[in-house]
Design a protein around this motif. Structure first.
Motif, PDB file in Angstrom:
ATOM      1  N   HIS A  46      -2.136  -2.598  -8.508  1.00  0.00           N
ATOM      2  CA  HIS A  46      -2.393  -1.174  -8.298  1.00  0.00           C
ATOM      3  C   HIS A  46      -1.275  -0.296  -8.856  1.00  0.00           C
ATOM      4  O   HIS A  46      -0.959   0.752  -8.285  1.00  0.00           O
ATOM      5  N   ARG A  49      -1.055   3.823  -8.795  1.00  0.00           N
ATOM      6  CA  ARG A  49      -1.790   4.408  -7.670  1.00  0.00           C
ATOM      7  C   ARG A  49      -0.827   4.725  -6.524  1.00  0.00           C
ATOM      8  O   ARG A  49       0.244   4.146  -6.407  1.00  0.00           O
ATOM      9  N   ALA A 136      -4.078   2.939  -2.506  1.00  0.00           N
ATOM     10  CA  ALA A 136      -4.160   1.522  -2.870  1.00  0.00           C
ATOM     11  C   ALA A 136      -4.366   0.659  -1.631  1.00  0.00           C
ATOM     12  O   ALA A 136      -4.150   1.094  -0.500  1.00  0.00           O
TER      13      ALA A 136
END
Length: 244
Positions: A46, A49, A136
């Motif tokens: 991720h 994010r 996330a």
């Protein structure tokens, strides 16, 4: 077989690997709005994010220590905030790396400074609760449950006093309730209710230096009392059926 013999033959690799992390829901009030502290992930998974600050615990530290450390490492904020455990999250697949159980914490403090990114975070910032991106992992769920815990605790504990300075006015305290609950409250009713709760606040014998922008009378200053639970509780308007 005694403990030493058992431990000598014990093989932890016989069990599936499970890691433990901590995540922190840090809340403060800035410019009259409730904000949460978020970090932009600088690494996979991720990457790019936004997420709650957190990370893996170290072998030699307890969970609260890990939460305070991660808050300091990823945001540059010193661990000088009220912090308490929220809940644990361990659903399979919540993290793509491996089976990870996260223990989440709530943190509260007034007028916290702007954070600075550190460790593996690309950025860190206070973000308004009503203007958030999708987070996330399962951090949307963690944040949502953290917000509900904070809103509920305002009803039956003196948590609101952790959002204001050491001395404060009843108006400033009412502003905390209105901001966290997201509803306006009747000023007179709120003032009466606060002063009717034993140990919630105590007078300092001092007043503000001025009467505010409208030139009214100077307001009395209070400090947090010694109550740990509020009785009677200050119920949210939705539960009382009235706005105040």
């Amino acid at each position: 077989m005694d403990d030493s013999e058992f431990l000598a033959s014990y093989d932890p690799r016989a069990f599936p690997a499970v890691a433990v992390t901590v995540d922190v829901v840090a809340l403060t009030i800035r410019e009259g709005a409730l904000h949460v502290l978020l970090v932009e992930r600088g690494e996979q998974p991720h990457a790019g994010r936004w997420a709650l600050p957190g990370g893996f615990i170290r072998p030699d530290e307890d969970l609260p220590e890990a939460a305070a450390r991660e808050l300091a490492e990823e945001t540059g904020l010193a661990p000088r905030v009220h912090i308490e455990q929220l809940a644990s999250y361990g659903a399979p697949g919540r993290d793509p790396r491996m089976r990870i159980v996260s223990v989440s914490y709530l943190a509260f403090a007034p007028r916290l400074p702007d954070p600075r990114a550190g460790s593996d975070a690309a950025d860190a910032a206070w973000r308004r609760i009503d203007r958030l991106p999708e987070l996330a992992f399962d951090h949307d769920r963690i944040l949502g449950e953290g917000l509900e815990r904070a809103r509920a605790k305002l009803e039956y504990t003196p948590l609101a006093t952790t959002f204001v300075d050491e001395t404060f006015t009843i108006t400033e305290l009412r502003g905390v309730y209105e901001t966290v609950w997201g509803v306006p409250l009747h000023a007179g009713n709120f003032h009466r209710k606060v002063l009717s709760v034993p140990g919630f606040v105590e007078g300092t014998g001092q007043t503000t230096e001025s009467g505010g922008t409208r030139g009214g009378p100077r307001a009395r200053l209070y400090r947090a009392g010694d109550a740990r639970l509020l009785h009677p509780a200050l119920l949210r308007p939705a539960r009382e059926g009235e706005a105040g």
